[in-house]
Design a protein around this motif. Structure first.
Motif, PDB file in Angstrom:
ATOM      1  N   HIS A   1       4.709   7.290  -1.820  1.00 25.93           N
ATOM      2  CA  HIS A   1       4.720   6.451  -3.015  1.00 25.93           C
ATOM      3  C   HIS A   1       3.604   6.861  -3.977  1.00 25.93           C
TER       4      HIS A   1
ATOM      5  N   SER B   1      13.956   8.106  -0.838  1.00 27.14           N
ATOM      6  CA  SER B   1      13.469   9.468  -0.600  1.00 27.14           C
ATOM      7  C   SER B   1      14.589  10.479  -0.832  1.00 27.14           C
TER       8      SER B   1
ATOM      9  N   SER C   1       1.297  10.059   1.456  1.00 28.69           N
ATOM     10  CA  SER C   1       2.131   8.901   1.163  1.00 28.69           C
ATOM     11  C   SER C   1       3.407   9.384   0.478  1.00 28.69           C
TER      12      SER C   1
ATOM     13  N   THR D   1       0.657   4.341  -4.444  1.00 27.79           N
ATOM     14  CA  THR D   1      -0.299   4.362  -3.335  1.00 27.79           C
ATOM     15  C   THR D   1      -1.277   5.522  -3.495  1.00 27.79           C
TER      16      THR D   1
ATOM     17  N   GLY E   1      10.619   7.995  -7.695  1.00 34.51           N
ATOM     18  CA  GLY E   1       9.821   7.233  -8.655  1.00 34.51           C
ATOM     19  C   GLY E   1       9.595   7.974  -9.960  1.00 34.51           C
TER      20      GLY E   1
ATOM     21  N   PHE F   1       1.709  13.872  -1.557  1.00 39.38           N
ATOM     22  CA  PHE F   1       2.999  13.329  -1.144  1.00 39.38           C
ATOM     23  C   PHE F   1       3.325  13.911   0.221  1.00 39.38           C
TER      24      PHE F   1
ATOM     25  N   GLU G   1      15.289   3.014  -5.361  1.00 37.27           N
ATOM     26  CA  GLU G   1      14.294   4.069  -5.221  1.00 37.27           C
ATOM     27  C   GLU G   1      14.268   4.506  -3.766  1.00 37.27           C
TER      28      GLU G   1
ATOM     29  N   TYR H   1       8.686  13.354   1.867  1.00 33.23           N
ATOM     30  CA  TYR H   1       9.141  13.169   0.488  1.00 33.23           C
ATOM     31  C   TYR H   1       9.991  14.362   0.074  1.00 33.23           C
TER      32      TYR H   1
ATOM     33  N   TYR I   1       1.722   4.025 -15.572  1.00 37.57           N
ATOM     34  CA  TYR I   1       0.698   3.472 -14.684  1.00 37.57           C
ATOM     35  C   TYR I   1      -0.576   3.196 -15.471  1.00 37.57           C
TER      36      TYR I   1
END
Length: 288
Positions: free
Chosen positions: A225, A128, A223, A228, A99, A194, A126, A198, A250
């Protein structure tokens, strides 16, 4: 040996069950068994160990599966390429990315690509780090943008962007940018990180930042993402440490604060397989 033999073999090798493979191929189970036996006789080796309850690949069969996967995938790519050429297009580049690459590095590459090679189409996923590595090894991706310390020997890796780390806190957190001096000020907070899935290397870097500040983080949530993680921070469930470049793109009620005086940094790297035969790849590498 015919192409159908390879398709039949691949189905059995993936299902490890003749009935399921036959259903997938829309042929009878006895017919499939005969085709596999023909293939083994043609090859002069046993590809499967089988009894009434189990089907397993032999060592020769496991090697053959890797080669068959490559052959059938390459045929699929070739078919797509000739269709693109016949339609007046130049080809397709399949790109995997994390990402964080979508904020700066990937858009820059796509702009250059559109300018220099407007007939090249791109397919973007997208994914991992580990899945990108596996798909590039299997020739299902051409390029990947990852955060890894190293990759397998059959892949090449080139760092394309060096990034600092930032702390992400709720917008109304009492420690402001002006009073922020060290991650140690947050030693009593819950952390949202993360997941090590990841990137284990990246995960260890985050733990190292905290250790250098004199504490072990209390990890409450994980997470893979970024969105998230940011949503959890926004809702007061903890603070996070992320690459600084993730602050772009964002619109959330959180505050990013670059962490001062640390030795850690993170690199976004480009990976590819030198043996990849997609003619588009060489042109794109020259743009990086």
């Amino acid at each position: 040996m015919e192409l159908r033999h390879l398709n039949y073999f691949q189905a059995v090798a993936e299902e490890l069950n003749y009935r399921k493979a036959a259903e997938r191929l829309f042929i009878s189970q006895p017919g499939l068994s005969r085709q596999i036996k023909q293939l083994e006789e043609e090859m002069g080796v046993q590809l499967f160990e089988r009894d009434r309850k189990h089907v397993e690949l032999t060592a020769a069969g496991a090697y053959f599966k890797r080669e068959v996967d490559f052959i059938l995938n390459h045929l699929e790519i070739t078919q797509k390429q000739i269709q693109e050429i016949a339609q007046g297009k130049e080809g397709e580049l399949r790109i995997g990315f994390l990402g964080s690459a979508s904020n700066q590095v990937l858009p820059d590459l796509l702009q250059k690509l559109n300018s220099r090679f407007p007939k090249i189409n791109t397919s973007l996923e997208e994914l991992s780090n580990q899945i990108q590595v596996e798909m590039i090894q299997k020739d299902k991706l051409d390029l990947g943008f990852v955060r890894l310390a190293s990759v397998p020997e059959d892949l090449e890796m080139r760092a394309v962007y060096r990034d600092t780390f930032s702390l992400v806190v709720p917008a109304d957190h009492p420690i402001s940018v002006d009073t922020f001096q060290s991650v140690g000020q947050y030693s009593d907070e819950s952390f949202i990180l993360f997941s090590s899935d990841y990137s284990n290397f990246y995960y260890e870097q985050i733990l190292g930042i905290c250790r250098d500040a004199g504490f072990s983080p209390r990890i409450k949530h994980k997470s893979v993402h970024a969105l998230t993680i940011f949503r959890l921070v926004e809702n007061g469930l903890g603070v996070a440490i992320v690459p600084t470049s993730l602050k772009e793109g964002y619109e959330l009620n959180v505050r990013f604060m670059e962490i001062p005086a640390i030795t850690q940094f993170t690199e976004l790297s480009l990976i590819w397989k030198p043996e990849n035969r997609n003619p588009v790849l060489g042109k794109v590498l020259s743009l990086i």
